[in-house]
Scaffold this motif. Structure first.
Motif, PDB file in Angstrom:
ATOM      1  N   SER A  89      39.609  29.884  34.404  1.00  0.00           N
ATOM      2  CA  SER A  89      38.195  30.086  34.717  1.00  0.00           C
ATOM      3  C   SER A  89      37.985  30.407  36.187  1.00  0.00           C
ATOM      4  O   SER A  89      37.064  31.144  36.558  1.00  0.00           O
ATOM      5  CB  SER A  89      37.382  28.846  34.334  1.00  0.00           C
ATOM      6  OG  SER A  89      37.480  28.573  32.954  1.00  0.00           O
ATOM      7  N   ALA A  90      38.842  29.856  37.053  1.00  0.00           N
ATOM      8  CA  ALA A  90      38.723  30.136  38.485  1.00  0.00           C
ATOM      9  C   ALA A  90      38.854  31.629  38.761  1.00  0.00           C
ATOM     10  O   ALA A  90      38.123  32.184  39.586  1.00  0.00           O
ATOM     11  CB  ALA A  90      39.785  29.354  39.251  1.00  0.00           C
ATOM     12  N   ASP A  91      39.776  32.289  38.063  1.00  0.00           N
ATOM     13  CA  ASP A  91      39.942  33.726  38.279  1.00  0.00           C
ATOM     14  C   ASP A  91      38.808  34.527  37.655  1.00  0.00           C
ATOM     15  O   ASP A  91      38.442  35.593  38.160  1.00  0.00           O
ATOM     16  CB  ASP A  91      41.285  34.181  37.716  1.00  0.00           C
ATOM     17  CG  ASP A  91      42.433  33.745  38.612  1.00  0.00           C
ATOM     18  OD1 ASP A  91      42.180  33.464  39.795  1.00  0.00           O
ATOM     19  OD2 ASP A  91      43.571  33.678  38.137  1.00  0.00           O
ATOM     20  N   LEU A  92      38.253  34.047  36.562  1.00  0.00           N
ATOM     21  CA  LEU A  92      37.064  34.713  36.013  1.00  0.00           C
ATOM     22  C   LEU A  92      35.918  34.674  37.017  1.00  0.00           C
ATOM     23  O   LEU A  92      35.218  35.676  37.241  1.00  0.00           O
ATOM     24  CB  LEU A  92      36.640  34.026  34.708  1.00  0.00           C
ATOM     25  CG  LEU A  92      37.524  34.218  33.479  1.00  0.00           C
ATOM     26  CD1 LEU A  92      36.996  33.359  32.321  1.00  0.00           C
ATOM     27  CD2 LEU A  92      37.548  35.684  33.059  1.00  0.00           C
ATOM     28  N   VAL A  93      35.748  33.521  37.650  1.00  0.00           N
ATOM     29  CA  VAL A  93      34.649  33.340  38.593  1.00  0.00           C
ATOM     30  C   VAL A  93      34.855  34.170  39.857  1.00  0.00           C
ATOM     31  O   VAL A  93      33.929  34.821  40.360  1.00  0.00           O
ATOM     32  CB  VAL A  93      34.484  31.845  38.921  1.00  0.00           C
ATOM     33  CG1 VAL A  93      33.497  31.642  40.052  1.00  0.00           C
ATOM     34  CG2 VAL A  93      34.026  31.076  37.692  1.00  0.00           C
ATOM     35  N   VAL A  94      36.087  34.176  40.393  1.00  0.00           N
ATOM     36  CA  VAL A  94      36.315  34.914  41.632  1.00  0.00           C
ATOM     37  C   VAL A  94      36.193  36.415  41.409  1.00  0.00           C
ATOM     38  O   VAL A  94      35.733  37.159  42.294  1.00  0.00           O
ATOM     39  CB  VAL A  94      37.695  34.552  42.224  1.00  0.00           C
ATOM     40  CG1 VAL A  94      38.838  35.196  41.449  1.00  0.00           C
ATOM     41  CG2 VAL A  94      37.765  34.968  43.690  1.00  0.00           C
ATOM     42  N   ASN A  95      36.558  36.897  40.236  1.00  0.00           N
ATOM     43  CA  ASN A  95      36.372  38.323  39.946  1.00  0.00           C
ATOM     44  C   ASN A  95      34.894  38.672  39.843  1.00  0.00           C
ATOM     45  O   ASN A  95      34.479  39.762  40.257  1.00  0.00           O
ATOM     46  CB  ASN A  95      37.096  38.697  38.650  1.00  0.00           C
ATOM     47  CG  ASN A  95      38.595  38.832  38.845  1.00  0.00           C
ATOM     48  OD1 ASN A  95      39.059  39.384  39.839  1.00  0.00           O
ATOM     49  ND2 ASN A  95      39.366  38.318  37.903  1.00  0.00           N
ATOM     50  N   ALA A  96      34.101  37.748  39.301  1.00  0.00           N
ATOM     51  CA  ALA A  96      32.652  37.964  39.286  1.00  0.00           C
ATOM     52  C   ALA A  96      32.110  38.023  40.714  1.00  0.00           C
ATOM     53  O   ALA A  96      31.214  38.824  41.024  1.00  0.00           O
ATOM     54  CB  ALA A  96      31.960  36.858  38.499  1.00  0.00           C
ATOM     55  N   GLY A  97      32.657  37.193  41.609  1.00  0.00           N
ATOM     56  CA  GLY A  97      32.247  37.244  43.007  1.00  0.00           C
ATOM     57  C   GLY A  97      32.615  38.559  43.675  1.00  0.00           C
ATOM     58  O   GLY A  97      31.836  39.101  44.476  1.00  0.00           O
ATOM     59  N   ILE A  98      33.795  39.088  43.369  1.00  0.00           N
ATOM     60  CA  ILE A  98      34.209  40.374  43.937  1.00  0.00           C
ATOM     61  C   ILE A  98      33.311  41.498  43.436  1.00  0.00           C
ATOM     62  O   ILE A  98      32.954  42.422  44.188  1.00  0.00           O
ATOM     63  CB  ILE A  98      35.682  40.651  43.591  1.00  0.00           C
ATOM     64  CG1 ILE A  98      36.582  39.636  44.305  1.00  0.00           C
ATOM     65  CG2 ILE A  98      36.085  42.067  43.981  1.00  0.00           C
ATOM     66  CD1 ILE A  98      38.049  39.735  43.920  1.00  0.00           C
ATOM     67  N   ILE A  99      32.900  41.433  42.187  1.00  0.00           N
ATOM     68  CA  ILE A  99      31.977  42.446  41.651  1.00  0.00           C
ATOM     69  C   ILE A  99      30.639  42.376  42.383  1.00  0.00           C
ATOM     70  O   ILE A  99      30.035  43.412  42.702  1.00  0.00           O
ATOM     71  CB  ILE A  99      31.806  42.235  40.128  1.00  0.00           C
ATOM     72  CG1 ILE A  99      33.106  42.584  39.400  1.00  0.00           C
ATOM     73  CG2 ILE A  99      30.663  43.094  39.596  1.00  0.00           C
ATOM     74  CD1 ILE A  99      33.075  42.307  37.912  1.00  0.00           C
ATOM     75  N   CYS A 100      30.169  41.167  42.662  1.00  0.00           N
ATOM     76  CA  CYS A 100      28.928  41.026  43.443  1.00  0.00           C
ATOM     77  C   CYS A 100      29.088  41.637  44.837  1.00  0.00           C
ATOM     78  O   CYS A 100      28.157  42.274  45.354  1.00  0.00           O
ATOM     79  CB  CYS A 100      28.535  39.555  43.551  1.00  0.00           C
ATOM     80  SG  CYS A 100      27.959  38.801  42.014  1.00  0.00           S
ATOM     81  N   ASP A 101      30.254  41.437  45.443  1.00  0.00           N
ATOM     82  CA  ASP A 101      30.507  42.050  46.753  1.00  0.00           C
ATOM     83  C   ASP A 101      30.421  43.568  46.679  1.00  0.00           C
ATOM     84  O   ASP A 101      29.819  44.217  47.545  1.00  0.00           O
ATOM     85  CB  ASP A 101      31.890  41.639  47.260  1.00  0.00           C
ATOM     86  CG  ASP A 101      31.964  40.181  47.642  1.00  0.00           C
ATOM     87  OD1 ASP A 101      30.905  39.599  47.932  1.00  0.00           O
ATOM     88  OD2 ASP A 101      33.080  39.616  47.642  1.00  0.00           O
ATOM     89  N   CYS A 102      31.020  44.128  45.645  1.00  0.00           N
ATOM     90  CA  CYS A 102      31.042  45.591  45.514  1.00  0.00           C
ATOM     91  C   CYS A 102      29.674  46.162  45.146  1.00  0.00           C
ATOM     92  O   CYS A 102      29.421  47.357  45.376  1.00  0.00           O
ATOM     93  CB  CYS A 102      32.082  46.007  44.477  1.00  0.00           C
ATOM     94  SG  CYS A 102      33.787  45.647  44.964  1.00  0.00           S
ATOM     95  N   LEU A 103      28.804  45.345  44.566  1.00  0.00           N
ATOM     96  CA  LEU A 103      27.456  45.816  44.232  1.00  0.00           C
ATOM     97  C   LEU A 103      26.498  45.764  45.417  1.00  0.00           C
ATOM     98  O   LEU A 103      25.502  46.480  45.450  1.00  0.00           O
ATOM     99  CB  LEU A 103      26.877  44.980  43.087  1.00  0.00           C
ATOM    100  CG  LEU A 103      27.465  45.206  41.689  1.00  0.00           C
ATOM    101  CD1 LEU A 103      26.889  44.185  40.710  1.00  0.00           C
ATOM    102  CD2 LEU A 103      27.195  46.623  41.201  1.00  0.00           C
ATOM    103  N   SER A 104      26.792  44.906  46.378  1.00  0.00           N
ATOM    104  CA  SER A 104      25.853  44.709  47.493  1.00  0.00           C
ATOM    105  C   SER A 104      25.574  45.964  48.318  1.00  0.00           C
ATOM    106  O   SER A 104      24.437  46.145  48.776  1.00  0.00           O
ATOM    107  CB  SER A 104      26.361  43.589  48.400  1.00  0.00           C
ATOM    108  OG  SER A 104      27.648  43.889  48.912  1.00  0.00           O
ATOM    109  N   PRO A 105      26.528  46.892  48.541  1.00  0.00           N
ATOM    110  CA  PRO A 105      26.193  48.070  49.346  1.00  0.00           C
ATOM    111  C   PRO A 105      25.245  49.055  48.662  1.00  0.00           C
ATOM    112  O   PRO A 105      24.747  49.978  49.303  1.00  0.00           O
ATOM    113  CB  PRO A 105      27.558  48.737  49.599  1.00  0.00           C
ATOM    114  CG  PRO A 105      28.564  47.692  49.335  1.00  0.00           C
ATOM    115  CD  PRO A 105      27.972  46.832  48.277  1.00  0.00           C
TER     116      PRO A 105
END
Length: 558
Positions: free
Chosen positions: A184-200
């Motif tokens: 689950s930790a990797d599921l969550v961190v990948n969701a965080g990376i997607i949020c990073d890539c959406l921010s710009p």
């Protein structure tokens, strides 16, 4: 002097000989440059192995050719030994001291997949970091450093609050469900990376940009808690308690992760400059996330836990009951010892059936059966709230021997929308016995170690309250569902009481004073010693029988 070479059918060099009429002891060396032994001097033809070649043909060579070939094979032998020394050095640096004896057999499989997922995660993290820099204004002439600092502070604030909150709420569950939380930790961190890539993608909307970055900070903070806690539990599992060191295994795991992350950063640094368009970014991100999640799933799936948590208990005891004939489902079936060892699954068999993302607390029959209900282990007040009218606390305690069982439970049923069967909710409360109470649920545990006498020696003590309470809830849910799906069930107190008592007798047959199930669990490889059952968290409250009766009497007087 005649020099000879022995070769195999493929022409590979095997041995060197020479024949000499004059035996000059100081000059006697083979073509690899190794001095002759004194035993070989007595022979008219001396031979010297060059480590591992099997020759089938002998040919004569000149002295000059002998010198050239000798130099070649000396270099080859030296390069081989140098490679072995490098390999041994890498093993000493990156693997635990005493490997493989110092760790469990599933350690290397987990580390291989874990290294691959860490490599993929490092590259995807670079893409996310580049997106964060773009969001805070790097490359934008209108952006200021103060604005970027303000966004970073907000992100860090939310992340640290999430760390505290998640650790408070789920910290006690990380050990018993370490495989689920590690994935689950990797599921969550990948969701965080997607949020990073959406921010710009929201340059003109500062609020939305901050929202995405704060979500990313929260998700990554939660990932940190889950990953660190589950890794600690996995490190304890991998360490051989007799030959290994938990600190050493943890330190070597950190070294492996550091090197793999560094290689990922170097590979990402060479790759990221060529990924600029939206299509390239998202295509690469999807590929990396897929590799990351797949390898992490394979990593946690390869772990063979030898402790019982709720899900593994469901699998073991559902298979036990399915393997027994209906006539054996009584307390006296334990008089047939050949039956139990064959129907208790080993930790590896359970690992092959285990669901990584199983919902917490569900009562599922086996690994692929339907969910029959849910069970919670909590306070006695939670059990008392679902007691039917007309049933007193003394009645409930009398069913469970006034605390002799080590727990009490009760259930209620509810109709699930769209389904004909009912959903069973079981509430469990553990009982902490006083010193003068009868310790009937503290059974002598006979484990997998055996002596030469043919009998299992004393291996430790185990408190079976947690396991037997959960097994009782599982069998109770199964029994109630079977009644509803068959002839139906009355909702009267008598009917519910009979269901609890009937399944309690079955559990008593399994966990009775003979301890047959506990013994066979140890023989089959399950570790129940030292409190290593993970049905509930260590901080779970227990009630005292005398306290609950006193509380009831006081309320009765009022």
């Amino acid at each position: 002097m005649t020099f000879l070479e022995e070769r195999d059918a493929n022409g590979n060099f095997s041995k060197a000989f020479y024949d000499s009429s004059d035996h000059d002891l100081s000059s006697r060396t083979n073509i690899a440059g190794i001095p002759h032994s004194s035993a070989g001097l007595e022979k008219t033809r001396d031979s010297f192995d060059t480590k591992g070649f099997a020759g089938t043909e002998i040919i004569e060579v000149s002295a000059d050719d002998r010198t050239r070939r000798g130099q070649y094979y000396v270099g080859k032998r030296r390069s081989t030994s140098r490679l072995l020394r490098v390999l041994q050095l890498l093993i000493r640096v990156f693997l635990p001291t005493g490997y493989p004896d110092s760790v469990t057999s599933d350690y290397i499989d987990y580390q291989i997949y874990d290294s691959i997922q860490a490599f993929a995660s490092s590259i995807s993290t670079l893409l996310g970091n580049r997106a964060i820099l773009t969001s805070v204004g790097v490359g934008d002439k209108d952006a200021t450093s103060t604005s970027a600092l303000f966004i970073t502070v907000i992100q860090e604030t939310f992340g640290r609050l999430a760390t505290i909150t998640f650790a408070w709420r789920f910290g006690s569950m990380l050990e018993q469900e370490c495989k689920k939380f590690r994935f689950s930790a990797d599921l969550v961190v990948n969701a965080g990376i997607i949020c990073d890539c959406l921010s710009p993608y929201f340059p003109g909307n500062r609020s939305v940009k901050i929202l995405f970055l704060c979500c990313s900070g929260v998700l990554k903070a939660i990932c940190g808690v889950m990953a660190n806690g589950s890794k600690a539990a996995l490190t304890q599992h991998f360490t051989n308690s007799q030959k290994g060191s938990i600190a050493d295994v943890a330190a070597k795991d950190s070294s492996q992760e550091t090197v793999i992350s560094l290689l990922g950063l170097l590979a990402g640094s060479a790759l990221v400059p060529y990924i600029n368009t939206n299509k390239e970014i998202w295509t690469m991100l999807i590929i990396l996330i897929t590799i990351h999640l797949f390898t992490n799933y394979r990593a946690v799936s390869s772990v063979v836990m030898d402790t019982l948590n709720r899900h593994r208990t469901n699998i073991v005891f559902a298979h036990l009951m399915d393997s027994m004939s209906p006539g054996m489902m009584e307390s006296d079936f334990l008089n047939q010892p050949p039956v139990l060892p064959s129907v208790i699954l080993t930790p590896r068999q359970v690992s092959n059936q285990e669901r990584i993302l199983e919902q917490d607390g569900v009562l599922r029959w086996g690994s692929r059966g339907a969910v029959m209900g849910i069970a919670t282990i909590g306070t006695f007040s939670a059990v008392r709230r679902i007691l039917p009218h007309g049933m007193s606390i003394q009645d409930l305690l009398s069913i469970f021997g006034h605390g002799a069982a080590g727990y009490v439970l009760w259930y209620e049923t509810s109709r699930v929308r769209g389904r004909s069967s009912k959903h069973v909710t079981v509430r469990i409360a553990l009982i902490e016995r006083s010193n003068d109470d009868s310790p009937t649920s503290d059974l002598t545990y006979y484990g997998p170690k055996s002596s030469g006498t043919g009998t299992s020696p004393l291996y430790g003590q185990v408190d079976t309250r947690e396991v037997r309470a959960w097994v009782h809830a599982l069998y109770l849910a199964r029994h109630v569902r079977a009644l509803h799906n068959g002839t139906g069930e009355s909702n009267s107190i008598t009917s519910a009481r009979d269901n609890v008592i009937r399944t309690l007798h079955l559990v008593d047959g399994l966990f009775g004073p003979t301890g047959r199930v506990i013994e066979v669990l140890g023989i089959r490889g399950w570790d129940l010693t030292g409190g290593r059952t993970m049905i509930v968290s260590w901080s779970m409250p227990c009630m005292r029988v005398r306290d609950s009766l006193r509380e009831h009497d006081e309320k009765g007087k009022v």
